[in-house]
Design an enzyme around this catalytic site. Sequence first.
Site, PDB file in Angstrom:
ATOM      1  N   ARG A   1      25.846  29.685   2.834  1.00 20.17           N
ATOM      2  CA  ARG A   1      26.607  30.827   2.497  1.00 20.17           C
ATOM      3  C   ARG A   1      26.507  31.948   3.712  1.00 20.17           C
ATOM      4  O   ARG A   1      27.754  32.472   4.079  1.00 20.17           O
ATOM      5  CB  ARG A   1      26.065  31.585   1.091  1.00 20.17           C
ATOM      6  CG  ARG A   1      26.613  31.110  -0.033  1.00 20.17           C
ATOM      7  CD  ARG A   1      25.363  31.366  -0.912  1.00 20.17           C
ATOM      8  NE  ARG A   1      24.421  30.271  -0.886  1.00 20.17           N
ATOM      9  CZ  ARG A   1      24.733  28.936  -1.007  1.00 20.17           C
ATOM     10  NH1 ARG A   1      25.603  28.646  -1.997  1.00 20.17           N
ATOM     11  NH2 ARG A   1      23.717  28.043  -0.599  1.00 20.17           N
ATOM     12  N   THR A   2      25.487  32.253   4.125  1.00 22.08           N
ATOM     13  CA  THR A   2      25.325  33.205   5.090  1.00 22.08           C
ATOM     14  C   THR A   2      25.970  33.048   6.246  1.00 22.08           C
ATOM     15  O   THR A   2      26.730  33.792   6.871  1.00 22.08           O
ATOM     16  CB  THR A   2      23.816  33.432   5.328  1.00 22.08           C
ATOM     17  OG1 THR A   2      23.151  33.562   4.073  1.00 22.08           O
ATOM     18  CG2 THR A   2      23.581  34.712   6.187  1.00 22.08           C
TER      19      THR A   2
ATOM     20  N   LYS B   1      13.940  21.258  23.019  1.00 25.39           N
ATOM     21  CA  LYS B   1      13.162  20.953  24.196  1.00 25.39           C
ATOM     22  C   LYS B   1      11.988  21.898  24.338  1.00 25.39           C
ATOM     23  O   LYS B   1      11.383  22.069  25.368  1.00 25.39           O
ATOM     24  CB  LYS B   1      13.975  20.956  25.196  1.00 25.39           C
ATOM     25  CG  LYS B   1      15.304  19.795  25.011  1.00 25.39           C
ATOM     26  CD  LYS B   1      16.073  20.170  26.325  1.00 25.39           C
ATOM     27  CE  LYS B   1      17.436  19.512  26.093  1.00 25.39           C
ATOM     28  NZ  LYS B   1      18.536  19.747  27.254  1.00 25.39           N
TER      29      LYS B   1
ATOM     30  N   ARG C   1      18.732  33.737  11.847  1.00 22.45           N
ATOM     31  CA  ARG C   1      18.128  33.303  11.037  1.00 22.45           C
ATOM     32  C   ARG C   1      16.961  32.537  11.544  1.00 22.45           C
ATOM     33  O   ARG C   1      17.255  31.708  12.142  1.00 22.45           O
ATOM     34  CB  ARG C   1      18.849  32.505   9.845  1.00 22.45           C
ATOM     35  CG  ARG C   1      18.026  31.862   8.687  1.00 22.45           C
ATOM     36  CD  ARG C   1      18.631  31.171   7.411  1.00 22.45           C
ATOM     37  NE  ARG C   1      19.203  32.185   6.893  1.00 22.45           N
ATOM     38  CZ  ARG C   1      19.965  31.911   5.570  1.00 22.45           C
ATOM     39  NH1 ARG C   1      19.617  30.703   5.034  1.00 22.45           N
ATOM     40  NH2 ARG C   1      20.433  32.955   4.844  1.00 22.45           N
TER      41      ARG C   1
ATOM     42  N   HIS D   1      16.330  39.996   3.967  1.00 24.24           N
ATOM     43  CA  HIS D   1      17.750  39.423   4.174  1.00 24.24           C
ATOM     44  C   HIS D   1      18.531  40.397   3.711  1.00 24.24           C
ATOM     45  O   HIS D   1      19.088  40.479   2.710  1.00 24.24           O
ATOM     46  CB  HIS D   1      17.655  38.129   3.060  1.00 24.24           C
ATOM     47  CG  HIS D   1      18.886  37.301   3.240  1.00 24.24           C
ATOM     48  ND1 HIS D   1      19.934  37.548   4.173  1.00 24.24           N
ATOM     49  CD2 HIS D   1      19.049  35.868   2.728  1.00 24.24           C
ATOM     50  CE1 HIS D   1      20.944  36.662   4.122  1.00 24.24           C
ATOM     51  NE2 HIS D   1      20.580  35.826   3.205  1.00 24.24           N
TER      52      HIS D   1
HETATM   53  N1   CP Z   1      22.111  33.319   0.007  1.00 24.01           N
HETATM   54  C1   CP Z   1      21.739  32.669   0.986  1.00 24.01           C
HETATM   55  O1   CP Z   1      20.911  32.964   2.157  1.00 24.01           O
HETATM   56  O2   CP Z   1      22.501  31.299   1.013  1.00 24.01           O
HETATM   57  P1   CP Z   1      22.262  30.390   2.204  1.00 24.01           P
HETATM   58  O3   CP Z   1      20.976  29.845   2.503  1.00 24.01           O
HETATM   59  O4   CP Z   1      23.144  29.388   2.092  1.00 24.01           O
HETATM   60  O5   CP Z   1      22.790  30.981   3.478  1.00 24.01           O
END
Ligand code: CP
Length: 331
Positions: free
Chosen positions: A65-66, A93, A115, A143
Site C-alpha cells: 500500500r504505502t 553490499k 521505510r 507511520h
Molecule cells: N499500511 C501499510 O503500511 O501497508 P504496507 O505495509 O503494505 O505499506
Amino acid sequence: MRKSNATIAWRRKDLLDIESLSREEIELILATAESFKEVSRREIKKVPALRGKTLVNLFYEPSTRTRVSFEVAAKRLSLDVINIASETSSVKKGETLIDTGKNIEALKVDIIVVRHNYSGAAAMLARSLRVSVVNAGDGWHEHPTQALLDIFTLKEKLGAIKGLKVSIIGDIAHSRVARSNIWGLLKLGASVKVCAPKILIPAAIEEMGVTVTESLDEAIADADAVNVLRMQFERDSQDAFPKQLEYFKNFGITEERLAKLSKKIVIMHPGPINRGIEMSSAVADGPHSVILEQVTNGIAVRMAVLFLVAQANEYINPTKHFSNPKGENKV
Ligand code: CP
C-alpha cells in the site's frame, strides 16, 4: 484543486512523525488533501504542481500500500519516481543508510520516502540531508501518513474528529500505526482507547493520554470507530498468542460482536489484513468496513504531504532545482 493557504503555514522540509506536529499543521495537511482528492476523480488524474522534481522511494521493509500509494501520489503531482528496494541495492553490499541517502541526494533528487526497520531512521536521514525526507514507517516508532489517511477517512465518514471515541485494537506494542494514530487523534480532540492482551500493551501507554482495556466488548461498546491492527508475526507478536484461533476468539472482530452494538461503527484496518485472526472476512468486506476507502484516501493525503514538504524546501534549501522567488535562505 481548490485554493488553500496551505503553503503559507507549512514550514517543514520533512514529515517524520505526528508527535511533533501541531493541531494546525495536521489540519493543514487534511485540508490540502481534501483539495487534492478531486484530482483523482478527473479523467486525466494529474496536475503539474511538482513537475521537474524527482522522488525516490527507499524501502528497507516490504510494502504494498504505502510504496504504491506514494508512487501514485507523486505521479499525480507530475514528479518523476524511482523505486529502490534494499534487496536489489548496494545496501546488500554493506552501504549505510546515510551513505545511501547522500548518494541519492548527489543524484539531485528532491524527496526521499523511506521505510526502515529502525525507529528513528527517517529522522537520522533528514538531519543528514538537505532533500525532503518523508517517513513511510520506522520500526515501532511512527507511520505518519497512515495515521493522516486514517484520520482523513474518519473525518470524511463521521464529520469531525473532535469528540469522537476511537478504539485501537490489537498489537499496540509493535505498532507504529497505533502510535501515530494516538498522537493525531488526541491532538484533534478525539478520545482514544487501546485494547489488546496485556503482553501487547506497552508499559505506561496511559501517559500518552489513552485509556486501556483488555476487553474487546468494552472497547467497541461505545466506540464511533475502531482501528484494528495487524498481528505483526514478523515482530514476534505470535509469542503473545501462540494459537491464532485463541486470539481471534478473544480479540477478533466478528459480525456477531458488531450485531450486539447499539450503533453502527466504522471499522478500519491499515492492512495487510490477516483474515480470520484480527477480523472475519465478513467484517473486512462488510458494510462497516472503510478499509479500501482508507487506501484510496492515502493518495490524496500523500499528495498533500509531498506538495507541502517540497514547497517548504524551496525556501529552506534554495538550489538550482528549486525556484526561490524571495531569495531567502529560510522560511
Ligand atoms: N499500511 C501499510 O503500511 O501497508 P504496507 O505495509 O503494505 O505499506
